[in-house]
Design a protein around this motif. Structure first.
Motif, PDB file in Angstrom:
ATOM      1  N   ASN A  35       0.850  -1.193   0.000  1.00 44.04           N
ATOM      2  CA  ASN A  35       0.000   0.000   0.000  1.00 44.04           C
ATOM      3  C   ASN A  35       0.886   1.243   0.000  1.00 44.04           C
ATOM      4  OD1 ASN A  35       0.795   0.569   2.718  1.00 44.04           O
ATOM      5  ND2 ASN A  35      -0.914  -0.617   3.516  1.00 44.04           N
ATOM      6  N   GLN A  47      -4.020  -4.083   2.144  1.00 37.23           N
ATOM      7  CA  GLN A  47      -5.167  -4.648   2.842  1.00 37.23           C
ATOM      8  C   GLN A  47      -6.396  -4.622   1.932  1.00 37.23           C
ATOM      9  OE1 GLN A  47      -4.784  -6.008   6.037  1.00 37.23           O
ATOM     10  NE2 GLN A  47      -2.668  -5.620   5.415  1.00 37.23           N
ATOM     11  N   PRO A  48      -7.345  -5.545   2.130  1.00 40.27           N
ATOM     12  CA  PRO A  48      -8.575  -5.512   1.341  1.00 40.27           C
ATOM     13  C   PRO A  48      -9.320  -4.193   1.538  1.00 40.27           C
ATOM     14  CG  PRO A  48      -8.391  -7.597   2.512  1.00 40.27           C
ATOM     15  CD  PRO A  48      -7.310  -6.687   3.047  1.00 40.27           C
ATOM     16  N   CYS A  49     -10.018  -3.777   0.497  1.00 41.34           N
ATOM     17  CA  CYS A  49     -10.818  -2.557   0.534  1.00 41.34           C
ATOM     18  C   CYS A  49     -12.251  -2.877   0.949  1.00 41.34           C
ATOM     19  CB  CYS A  49     -10.787  -1.881  -0.837  1.00 41.34           C
ATOM     20  SG  CYS A  49     -11.726  -0.347  -0.954  1.00 41.34           S
ATOM     21  N   CYS A  73      -9.675  -6.335  -3.272  1.00 46.10           N
ATOM     22  CA  CYS A  73      -8.450  -5.537  -3.167  1.00 46.10           C
ATOM     23  C   CYS A  73      -8.269  -4.596  -4.353  1.00 46.10           C
ATOM     24  CB  CYS A  73      -7.237  -6.453  -3.085  1.00 46.10           C
ATOM     25  SG  CYS A  73      -7.161  -7.387  -1.553  1.00 46.10           S
ATOM     26  N   CYS A  92      -8.624   2.996  -2.778  1.00 44.00           N
ATOM     27  CA  CYS A  92      -9.744   2.548  -1.951  1.00 44.00           C
ATOM     28  C   CYS A  92     -10.425   3.788  -1.370  1.00 44.00           C
ATOM     29  CB  CYS A  92      -9.273   1.628  -0.829  1.00 44.00           C
ATOM     30  SG  CYS A  92     -10.628   1.037   0.212  1.00 44.00           S
ATOM     31  N   SER A 140      -5.445   0.330   2.196  1.00 43.33           N
ATOM     32  CA  SER A 140      -6.046  -0.444   1.102  1.00 43.33           C
ATOM     33  C   SER A 140      -5.828   0.201  -0.262  1.00 43.33           C
ATOM     34  CB  SER A 140      -7.541  -0.608   1.364  1.00 43.33           C
ATOM     35  OG  SER A 140      -7.758  -1.216   2.610  1.00 43.33           O
TER      36      SER A 140
END
Length: 122
Positions: free
Chosen positions: A3, A10-12, A25, A39, A98
């Motif tokens: 990131n 990290q996942p959004c 992601c 994100c 994210s």
């Protein structure tokens, strides 16, 4: 993948399911001309702006598995669309953890931090 803070991406969002690959992601490859790497947290102002710019993120499109977005949803935006919204004064807040590091090729970390909900403590 990293990131903008140099940490693992990290996942959004999984609900709604976002990302160019619909894996939650904000990552991309060469087939993603829009670079869906920011994100962002949707708000009414940005959703109206996007609609006026020709990208309707509000209307449900079941044939694409897209329920439509509403304020508060997290979504992987195209890098240039977020920058365009920034220039027009309607950029939505973002999640740094994210957001893919490649956005730093287009805009400074300092600017991103101004719009972040997860501002780092330097």
């Amino acid at each position: 993948m990293l990131n903008v803070l140099g940490q693992p991406l990290q996942p959004c969002s999984f609900e709604p399911l976002t990302g160019f690959f619909r894996d939650g992601c904000c990552q991309h490859d060469d087939s993603d001309a829009g670079m869906h790497i920011v994100c962002a947290i949707m708000n009414e102002q940005f959703l109206r702006f996007s609609l006026q710019a020709g990208n309707d993120l509000i209307t449900s499109r079941p044939e694409w598995g897209f329920a439509g977005l509403q304020a508060g949803d997290r979504w992987c935006l195209c890098a240039r669309r977020w920058i365009e919204a920034l220039q027009m004064g309607v950029a939505p807040q973002i999640v740094l953890a994210s957001t893919h590091e490649e956005i730093l090729d287009l805009i400074s970390l300092e600017t991103l931090v101004e719009y972040a909900v997860d501002r780092p403590q330097f």
